[in-house]
Scaffold this motif. Structure first.
Motif, PDB file in Angstrom:
ATOM      1  N   LEU A  15       0.826  -1.207   0.000  1.00  0.00           N
ATOM      2  CA  LEU A  15       0.000   0.000   0.000  1.00  0.00           C
ATOM      3  C   LEU A  15       0.859   1.255   0.000  1.00  0.00           C
ATOM      4  O   LEU A  15       0.973   1.982   0.989  1.00  0.00           O
ATOM      5  N   SER A  16       1.444   1.514  -1.169  1.00  0.00           N
ATOM      6  CA  SER A  16       2.241   2.720  -1.380  1.00  0.00           C
ATOM      7  C   SER A  16       1.681   3.467  -2.584  1.00  0.00           C
ATOM      8  O   SER A  16       0.859   2.943  -3.339  1.00  0.00           O
ATOM      9  N   ARG A  20      -2.361   3.931  -1.451  1.00  0.00           N
ATOM     10  CA  ARG A  20      -2.596   4.407  -0.085  1.00  0.00           C
ATOM     11  C   ARG A  20      -3.979   5.050   0.046  1.00  0.00           C
ATOM     12  O   ARG A  20      -4.575   5.018   1.116  1.00  0.00           O
ATOM     13  N   ARG A  21      -4.478   5.620  -1.034  1.00  0.00           N
ATOM     14  CA  ARG A  21      -5.785   6.268  -0.998  1.00  0.00           C
ATOM     15  C   ARG A  21      -6.876   5.435  -1.660  1.00  0.00           C
ATOM     16  O   ARG A  21      -8.058   5.681  -1.436  1.00  0.00           O
ATOM     17  N   ASN A  52      -7.042   1.393   2.170  1.00  0.00           N
ATOM     18  CA  ASN A  52      -6.984   2.863   2.140  1.00  0.00           C
ATOM     19  C   ASN A  52      -6.350   3.498   3.391  1.00  0.00           C
ATOM     20  O   ASN A  52      -6.991   4.264   4.114  1.00  0.00           O
ATOM     21  N   ALA A  54      -4.301   5.945   3.813  1.00  0.00           N
ATOM     22  CA  ALA A  54      -4.193   7.408   3.826  1.00  0.00           C
ATOM     23  C   ALA A  54      -5.491   8.085   4.238  1.00  0.00           C
ATOM     24  O   ALA A  54      -5.490   9.280   4.562  1.00  0.00           O
ATOM     25  N   TRP A  98      -6.649   2.962  11.569  1.00  0.00           N
ATOM     26  CA  TRP A  98      -5.240   2.875  11.175  1.00  0.00           C
ATOM     27  C   TRP A  98      -4.299   3.353  12.278  1.00  0.00           C
ATOM     28  O   TRP A  98      -3.160   2.899  12.361  1.00  0.00           O
TER      29      TRP A  98
END
Length: 377
Positions: A15-16, A20-21, A52, A54, A98
């Motif tokens: 998740l980069s 991430r979004r 997700n 971010a 998170w």
């Protein structure tokens, strides 16, 4: 590259960048265990699902809540999914914001939230949902019950699909959905408690499996078949160094759907046979049919390369399965009839091609087959 190659870089959290979004990543584990009092066998699963990061905060954000749908708020949480198949099959979900979680972004991966932990070699955790909570929170997408686990993992055979999950294609997020099986044969050892009953997990008889998926959407059709419990019809012997794995459906590359395709491999007593459409030079071709009958789900898959052919037939009783639930990173829940099981049975016929001649390598019965099938319009 030999597909039976474990790779911690492919198994790490992905998740980069844009994922991430608008992205998910999960680590799935399934295995069999026995009730320590009755000796009854039961098939279990444990999954750690991330979406997700971010968009997250102190509390989980549920995309299925009506107010979030209206506001366009996408889901964001760490979800621990655990459960069992067979009589009274169930899936139980536990959610963390998170800020409550710790995720190691490098290799080897680690995920930790509350008492739940996952790594290459360990799984620990618990989930408990009351009937009243499940009824009051449909956005949790789960049933009721309790489960606790303390497990060690020894991954014996991998399915590393190679090109499709290579670093360049991972970096540009070319595919909608990626797949890597770090342990298509995994010996799982330890203890599971289901609704207070204790189950022993004994490595060689656990018939365990471990893989991961990540991306920004889910394929349709969604197909998965795998087992490391295979017995030769020719010799009558259980094959201790054999496992197979088939997955996919209709992959998308840069949002363009490809014709129905599957990735597949069988490791047969020290020899590898791969059927991977991304390795076009092998002449990989696939035909498959999945159907829902009144009492069971049925899969038929024919896979060919220039060098080999694999014919796979699997069936699983619907009474032993469940409809597994996920919401996508965009907040949608398109798969509402995704059948998922761990008690499938099957037959595999593996051939080598020598010129125009098909030479039978083995004819095998498969048990403890992990299986999935679902489609949406």
């Amino acid at each position: 590259m030999n597909f039976n190659t474990r790779d911690e870089a492919r198994n790490q959290c992905m998740l980069s960048g844009p994922l991430r979004r608008r992205g998910y990543d999960w680590w799935w584990h399934s295995f069999s265990a026995r009730d320590v009092q009755t000796g009854e066998e039961r098939a279990f699963f444990v999954e750690y699902f991330l979406v997700n990061p971010a968009l997250g905060g102190e509390r989980p954000v549920f995309g299925q809540l009506p107010e979030n749908k209206v506001a366009g708020r996408r889901p964001s949480y760490v979800m621990v999914k655990a459960g069992c198949w067979g009589k009274n099959a169930r899936q139980l979900h536990r959610f963390f914001g998170w800020q409550e979680a710790r995720v190691r972004m490098g290799a080897p991966f680690e995920v930790e939230a509350g008492d739940c932990f996952a790594s290459e070699t360990e799984l620990r955790g618990s989930v408990e949902v009351s009937a009243a909570e499940a009824a009051a929170h449909p956005e949790w997408m789960c049933g009721a019950g309790s489960m606790r686990w303390d497990l060690k993992l020894d991954k014996k055979i991998a399915f590393n699909v190679g090109y499709g999950t290579s670093a360049p294609l991972r970096a540009i997020k070319a595919f909608e959905m990626y797949w890597h099986a770090q342990g298509m044969k995994t010996q799982v050892s330890g203890t599971v408690w289901l609704d207070g009953r204790r189950y022993a997990v004994d490595g060689p008889s656990s018939f365990g499996y471990a893989d991961k998926n990540w991306g920004h959407g889910f394929t349709t059709p969604w197909v998965w078949l795998s087992s490391c419990d295979l017995t030769s019809r020719i010799t009558g012997e259980r094959l201790a160094d054999t496992a197979f794995d088939i997955g996919g459906g209709r992959p998308k590359v840069f949002f363009v759907g490809l014709p129905r395709k599957l990735l597949g491999a069988i490791w047969h007593e020290g020899r590898g046979f791969e059927f991977n459409f991304s390795k076009f030079w092998t002449g990989s071709r696939t035909r498959f049919e999945c159907r829902e009958e009144d009492e069971r789900i049925v899969w038929h898959v024919e896979q060919d390369t220039w060098a080999a052919r694999l014919v796979t037939d699997v069936w699983c009783e619907k009474a032993d399965m469940l409809l597994v639930n996920y919401e996508a990173p965009d907040g949608s829940k398109r798969h509402n009839r995704l059948w998922n099981g761990g008690n499938g049975h099957g037959r595999l016929q593996l051939f080598e091609k020598r010129g125009r001649e098909l030479v039978l390598v083995d004819d095998m019965d498969a048990a403890h087959v992990g299986c999935e099938y679902g489609e949406y319009d």
